[in-house]
Every structure is written in structure tokens, then in C-alpha cells.
Design an enzyme around this catalytic site. Sequence first.
Site, PDB file in Angstrom:
ATOM      1  N   GLU A 277     -31.149   1.316 -36.306  1.00  0.00           N
ATOM      2  CA  GLU A 277     -30.833   0.029 -36.880  1.00  0.00           C
ATOM      3  C   GLU A 277     -29.422  -0.402 -36.594  1.00  0.00           C
ATOM      4  O   GLU A 277     -28.525  -0.599 -37.244  1.00  0.00           O
ATOM      5  CB  GLU A 277     -30.805   0.448 -38.552  1.00  0.00           C
ATOM      6  CG  GLU A 277     -32.115   0.923 -39.317  1.00  0.00           C
ATOM      7  CD  GLU A 277     -32.135   1.289 -40.478  1.00  0.00           C
ATOM      8  OE1 GLU A 277     -33.137   1.237 -41.285  1.00  0.00           O
ATOM      9  OE2 GLU A 277     -30.997   1.167 -41.179  1.00  0.00           O
ATOM     10  N   PRO A 278     -29.510  -0.610 -35.436  1.00  0.00           N
ATOM     11  CA  PRO A 278     -28.164  -1.030 -34.928  1.00  0.00           C
ATOM     12  C   PRO A 278     -27.759  -2.744 -35.215  1.00  0.00           C
ATOM     13  O   PRO A 278     -28.876  -3.430 -35.296  1.00  0.00           O
ATOM     14  CB  PRO A 278     -28.125  -1.045 -33.390  1.00  0.00           C
ATOM     15  CG  PRO A 278     -29.651  -1.125 -32.944  1.00  0.00           C
ATOM     16  CD  PRO A 278     -30.381  -0.555 -34.226  1.00  0.00           C
ATOM     17  N   GLY A 279     -26.551  -2.892 -35.571  1.00  0.00           N
ATOM     18  CA  GLY A 279     -26.186  -4.243 -35.791  1.00  0.00           C
ATOM     19  C   GLY A 279     -24.858  -4.522 -34.984  1.00  0.00           C
ATOM     20  O   GLY A 279     -25.322  -5.447 -33.867  1.00  0.00           O
ATOM     21  N   ARG A 280     -23.824  -3.903 -35.237  1.00  0.00           N
ATOM     22  CA  ARG A 280     -22.456  -4.009 -34.612  1.00  0.00           C
ATOM     23  C   ARG A 280     -22.749  -3.937 -33.221  1.00  0.00           C
ATOM     24  O   ARG A 280     -22.410  -4.611 -32.031  1.00  0.00           O
ATOM     25  CB  ARG A 280     -21.431  -3.246 -35.012  1.00  0.00           C
ATOM     26  CG  ARG A 280     -20.211  -3.329 -34.441  1.00  0.00           C
ATOM     27  CD  ARG A 280     -19.238  -2.290 -34.953  1.00  0.00           C
ATOM     28  NE  ARG A 280     -19.352  -1.760 -36.296  1.00  0.00           N
ATOM     29  CZ  ARG A 280     -18.680  -2.519 -37.437  1.00  0.00           C
ATOM     30  NH1 ARG A 280     -17.816  -3.496 -37.215  1.00  0.00           N
ATOM     31  NH2 ARG A 280     -19.062  -2.029 -38.622  1.00  0.00           N
ATOM     32  N   ARG A 316     -12.497  -9.224 -41.463  1.00  0.00           N
ATOM     33  CA  ARG A 316     -12.463  -7.808 -41.217  1.00  0.00           C
ATOM     34  C   ARG A 316     -11.201  -7.261 -41.215  1.00  0.00           C
ATOM     35  O   ARG A 316     -10.800  -6.081 -41.595  1.00  0.00           O
ATOM     36  CB  ARG A 316     -13.325  -7.435 -39.989  1.00  0.00           C
ATOM     37  CG  ARG A 316     -14.739  -7.849 -39.900  1.00  0.00           C
ATOM     38  CD  ARG A 316     -15.373  -7.263 -38.826  1.00  0.00           C
ATOM     39  NE  ARG A 316     -15.633  -5.936 -39.033  1.00  0.00           N
ATOM     40  CZ  ARG A 316     -14.739  -4.815 -38.175  1.00  0.00           C
ATOM     41  NH1 ARG A 316     -13.893  -5.468 -37.145  1.00  0.00           N
ATOM     42  NH2 ARG A 316     -14.835  -3.739 -38.118  1.00  0.00           N
ATOM     43  N   TYR A 320     -10.461  -4.472 -44.253  1.00  0.00           N
ATOM     44  CA  TYR A 320     -10.594  -3.040 -43.824  1.00  0.00           C
ATOM     45  C   TYR A 320      -9.610  -2.672 -42.906  1.00  0.00           C
ATOM     46  O   TYR A 320      -9.439  -1.685 -42.137  1.00  0.00           O
ATOM     47  CB  TYR A 320     -11.963  -2.853 -42.782  1.00  0.00           C
ATOM     48  CG  TYR A 320     -13.101  -3.510 -43.109  1.00  0.00           C
ATOM     49  CD1 TYR A 320     -13.879  -2.854 -44.243  1.00  0.00           C
ATOM     50  CD2 TYR A 320     -13.738  -4.357 -42.669  1.00  0.00           C
ATOM     51  CE1 TYR A 320     -15.016  -3.286 -44.928  1.00  0.00           C
ATOM     52  CE2 TYR A 320     -15.023  -4.974 -43.033  1.00  0.00           C
ATOM     53  CZ  TYR A 320     -15.720  -4.463 -44.346  1.00  0.00           C
ATOM     54  OH  TYR A 320     -16.599  -4.615 -44.396  1.00  0.00           O
ATOM     55  N   CYS A 348      -3.867 -19.362 -48.486  1.00  0.00           N
ATOM     56  CA  CYS A 348      -2.892 -18.955 -49.463  1.00  0.00           C
ATOM     57  C   CYS A 348      -3.208 -17.377 -49.941  1.00  0.00           C
ATOM     58  O   CYS A 348      -3.303 -17.429 -51.151  1.00  0.00           O
ATOM     59  CB  CYS A 348      -2.813 -19.785 -50.728  1.00  0.00           C
ATOM     60  SG  CYS A 348      -2.192 -21.288 -49.877  1.00  0.00           S
ATOM     61  N   GLU A 349      -2.796 -16.617 -48.957  1.00  0.00           N
ATOM     62  CA  GLU A 349      -2.987 -14.928 -49.363  1.00  0.00           C
ATOM     63  C   GLU A 349      -2.024 -14.340 -48.404  1.00  0.00           C
ATOM     64  O   GLU A 349      -2.194 -14.818 -47.037  1.00  0.00           O
ATOM     65  CB  GLU A 349      -4.426 -14.639 -49.057  1.00  0.00           C
ATOM     66  CG  GLU A 349      -5.293 -15.133 -49.978  1.00  0.00           C
ATOM     67  CD  GLU A 349      -5.643 -14.204 -51.234  1.00  0.00           C
ATOM     68  OE1 GLU A 349      -5.224 -13.113 -51.167  1.00  0.00           O
ATOM     69  OE2 GLU A 349      -6.423 -14.634 -52.063  1.00  0.00           O
ATOM     70  N   TYR A 377     -20.340  -9.037 -38.346  1.00  0.00           N
ATOM     71  CA  TYR A 377     -19.623  -9.193 -39.546  1.00  0.00           C
ATOM     72  C   TYR A 377     -18.591 -10.013 -39.741  1.00  0.00           C
ATOM     73  O   TYR A 377     -17.470  -9.635 -40.316  1.00  0.00           O
ATOM     74  CB  TYR A 377     -19.309  -7.568 -40.080  1.00  0.00           C
ATOM     75  CG  TYR A 377     -20.117  -6.792 -39.970  1.00  0.00           C
ATOM     76  CD1 TYR A 377     -21.408  -6.586 -40.966  1.00  0.00           C
ATOM     77  CD2 TYR A 377     -20.557  -5.568 -38.784  1.00  0.00           C
ATOM     78  CE1 TYR A 377     -22.437  -5.828 -40.860  1.00  0.00           C
ATOM     79  CE2 TYR A 377     -21.756  -4.896 -39.011  1.00  0.00           C
ATOM     80  CZ  TYR A 377     -22.569  -4.865 -39.880  1.00  0.00           C
ATOM     81  OH  TYR A 377     -23.493  -3.852 -39.990  1.00  0.00           O
TER      82      TYR A 377
HETATM   83  N1  LLP Z   1     -28.519   0.207 -41.392  1.00  0.00           N
HETATM   84  C1  LLP Z   1     -28.098   0.353 -42.825  1.00  0.00           C
HETATM   85  C2  LLP Z   1     -28.706   0.758 -43.817  1.00  0.00           C
HETATM   86  C3  LLP Z   1     -26.690  -0.103 -42.899  1.00  0.00           C
HETATM   87  O1  LLP Z   1     -26.203  -0.218 -44.267  1.00  0.00           O
HETATM   88  C4  LLP Z   1     -26.045  -0.646 -41.920  1.00  0.00           C
HETATM   89  C5  LLP Z   1     -24.823  -1.365 -41.892  1.00  0.00           C
HETATM   90  C6  LLP Z   1     -26.549  -0.939 -40.380  1.00  0.00           C
HETATM   91  C7  LLP Z   1     -27.876  -0.226 -40.483  1.00  0.00           C
HETATM   92  C8  LLP Z   1     -26.073  -1.505 -39.423  1.00  0.00           C
HETATM   93  O2  LLP Z   1     -24.896  -0.819 -38.954  1.00  0.00           O
HETATM   94  P1  LLP Z   1     -24.040  -1.187 -37.581  1.00  0.00           P
HETATM   95  O3  LLP Z   1     -24.948  -0.445 -36.599  1.00  0.00           O
HETATM   96  O4  LLP Z   1     -23.808  -2.373 -37.611  1.00  0.00           O
HETATM   97  O5  LLP Z   1     -22.784  -0.431 -37.958  1.00  0.00           O
HETATM   98  N2  LLP Z   1     -18.986  -5.134 -42.905  1.00  0.00           N
HETATM   99  C9  LLP Z   1     -18.485  -3.877 -42.411  1.00  0.00           C
HETATM  100  C10 LLP Z   1     -19.809  -3.095 -41.693  1.00  0.00           C
HETATM  101  C11 LLP Z   1     -20.673  -2.991 -43.013  1.00  0.00           C
HETATM  102  C12 LLP Z   1     -21.950  -2.044 -42.316  1.00  0.00           C
HETATM  103  C13 LLP Z   1     -22.904  -2.187 -43.550  1.00  0.00           C
HETATM  104  N3  LLP Z   1     -24.123  -1.318 -43.081  1.00  0.00           N
HETATM  105  C14 LLP Z   1     -17.630  -4.231 -41.175  1.00  0.00           C
HETATM  106  O6  LLP Z   1     -17.218  -5.441 -40.760  1.00  0.00           O
HETATM  107  O7  LLP Z   1     -17.216  -3.139 -40.311  1.00  0.00           O
END
Ligand code: LLP
Length: 421
Positions: A277-280, A316, A320, A348-349, A377
Site C-alpha cells: 500500500e505505498p503512498g509516499r 508537514r 511533524y 498568522c501563526e 501529503y
Molecule cells: N496504508 C495504510 C493503512 C496507511 O494508513 C497509510 C498511511 C498508507 C498505507 C500509506 O503509507 P505511505 O506509504 O504513504 O507511508 N500525513 C503523514 C503521513 C500519514 C500516513 C498515514 N497512513 C505525513 O505527511 O507524513
Amino acid sequence: NHCFRKSSDGFLYCEGVKVQDVMDSVERRPFYLYSKPQITRNVEAYKEALEGLSSIIGYAIKANNNLKILEHLRRLGCGAVLVSGNELRLALRAGFDPTRCIFNGNGKLLEDLVLAAQEGVFVNVDSEFDLENIVAAARIAGKKVNVLLRINPDVDPQVHPYVATGNKNSKFGIRNEKLQWFLDAVKAHPEELKLVGAHCHLGSTITKVDIFRDAAVLMVNYIDEIRAQGFEVNYLNIGGGLGIDYYHAGAVLPTPRDLINTVRELVLSRSLNLIIEPGRSLIANTCCLVNRVTGVKTNGTKNFVVIDGSMAELIRPSLYDAYQHIELVSPTPPGTEVSTFDVVGPVCESADFLGKERELPTPPKGAGLVVHDAGAYCMSMASTYNLKMRPPEYWVKEDGSLAKIRHGETFEDHVRFFEGL
Ligand code: LLP
């Protein structure tokens, strides 16, 4: 093989295109600028890593939900990972095959589960009440739902606490001691549920693949246990979470191949289909937020570069304390003084900063300044705080041409929410 590069002429390029030229040609700043070929290369890296395995690359839509980008990822063969009914609707609109989609979440709503059941997407079971809702949704939809148990493996991902999920105190997933309860509950609902696998997600920005390996060993043991009770489970979903090189300081980080290779033998030994499940790691490095310098100021000992972008477009760093690399898009005249600056927006923060203590040549008013690795993100977490409307997005295509892939939000869009009230 990175898409944003400083050339020997001192200008920043996106693929073959000068970012300064893009800045001069568009009507509004800040804006997000993507490389479409880099998106393709990132997907190809995963596909090559997964060769010889039966797998689904479930792109985590939360990282970036631009419809044009989703369509591109779908054409490249990705499935989608969803955390809300609207993400599911958008995935369907982008043409994703619902049987390659996975619906995650600790608070999935019944009406969204009904849609998921109707469409035949995989659903990850997160809790006792979630299981009840999935059963109810299956009845309403008149369809059996393919479910995976989201097991919390209690592995420390060694990341910022806000992006850690697979540890004991997390709000996500079922505790491993409860596994038998869930297996009995699935057995009790043969008309509504088909248990097809197990899922875990450890956290995000993970830069050590051993962590994935440790979790996969535990998960495969759970799968053995589940199979021993007569369930035909064939999917192992190891979630997302692979980190990227935000620092641009020459570190060697694990690649998709490194990640897949640590779990490959385990997956093959149990004849499992692997879901990731890659996002980043698919989208972050394909994009910069391009800003314009409004001015430079000094308060006693601190120097500030004030830009038009802010925590509203990119939160971000504020949220974080995340580091995202910052640089100017064009060379400064010889002899320009280099100083240490906080790069801040107009919001304004005091939390409104994009970078702290960065060494930069003192930029002239109007200079272009990018925040790197802004594909994941960033836009998807943008807000309209201070009525800074969400920015437009562009990408550079394979042939080097520039195309708008999302309109910027406008003041009129905001006012429309009050029409007729
Ligand atoms: N699968 C599940 C169940 C998740 O909760 C997430 C991310 C992913 C896959 C994708 O993860 P990735 O490969 O993108 O790391 N907003 C934060 C990141 C929050 C991630 C939430 N879950 C940031 O900006 O770093």
C-alpha cells in the site's frame, strides 16, 4: 534518476524544463509542479521489484488525490487503497478496478461500507464494531465481502509518533490476542464474509526494511494459525510506509526492491498474493511546491525569507517538524551573501514555517523558491486557512510540455458555499 535537478547553469529543472520559465508562464503562485515521467518511473521500480510474485500495488490515495494523477497510476496498473467513501468514489471515477482496491480505516461508515460491498472491494476489518458494520453492509448490498483482518503486530516503526500505527497503543487494527474472537465471528457469518487474508500497516516514513521483515514474519505466523483453522487465506497485505530521501544529503535509503526482497521468500513459501500500500514512495519525490519570495527580513538574531506559500498549502513541517529540502530555482548574482534563514509563509501563526535554519543565498524579491518532495501529503492536506485558496497543479509530460492538472481554488469558490443561505 531524479526529476528535479540543478543544472550546471545554476537553474533548477523539472525533467528538461526550467522551473523559472514555468513560474514566469503561469498566472498564479504558489503552485505544485509534478514530473509525470517520474511517477511512471516510481511505479516501474515497484513493478520490477515485484516480478515473480502475484501482487497488487495498492496506491494510498490519501497521499495525493489529484484525479489526473490517479488516472495515470491506474493506467500503469496500480490498484487503490482507500480510507473514506469519497476516496472510493474518486477511485471509481478514475477507473480503478474495484477488485484491486482495499478499504481501510478505524471508523469506516456503514454507508461507505455498503458502497464497498456493492463494488466488491477488499475490506480490512479494524475492530469488533467494524466487523458488525461490514456484516450489515454485506446484507444491505446482498453481496459477500472479501475481508482481511488488520492485525496490529506491535512492531515499533521508529518514526514520528503521529505517523506510527502498528504499535500497541495505536487506534488502528485488532490486537493479536483477539485474533480468535475475530476468526469465530467470521465463521459465524458465512453468508456475509469471506476471510481472504491478513493486513498490517506499521507506520509511515520507515527507512529500515528490517522492520517490514520483522512484521512479515509475525504476519505469516498468523496466516499459518488462521489456515490451521480451515480458512483459505491467500493474501498478505504488508501496508505502506516506505520512506524517501527528504534530506538530499547523499544518504542511501532502501528502495522498493530492498523492501520486496526482505519479504519475497516468506510470501513464496506460503504461496501468498502480496498486497502493498505505498503512498509516499510512489508520489512524494515527483513534485515541488513552487513559491515566490515576498521579501527578506531580520528580527534581531534571526533571518527570515518570507514566501507566498505557507502551512496552508504544505503543513508537514508545521505538523511533524518534517524536513523538506528547499532551494532557489535560479542562480543569484555572484557575491550574494549566504545566510541562515527560516523560510516562512504569510499565515498568522508562528507554526507557519516551511523550513528552519536553512543556508541560502539571500534571495531577491520575486525569486522562485521550491519545497521539494511535495507530492505526498502536501496538496492532499492543504487547507484554506487565512483564505489562502488551494493552489493549482501542473505537470511536465513525457514530451516536455506543461499541462495544468488541477485548477487553483478561488475566492469565488469560497463565497459559493454561502449562496442562497
Ligand atoms: N496504508 C495504510 C493503512 C496507511 O494508513 C497509510 C498511511 C498508507 C498505507 C500509506 O503509507 P505511505 O506509504 O504513504 O507511508 N500525513 C503523514 C503521513 C500519514 C500516513 C498515514 N497512513 C505525513 O505527511 O507524513
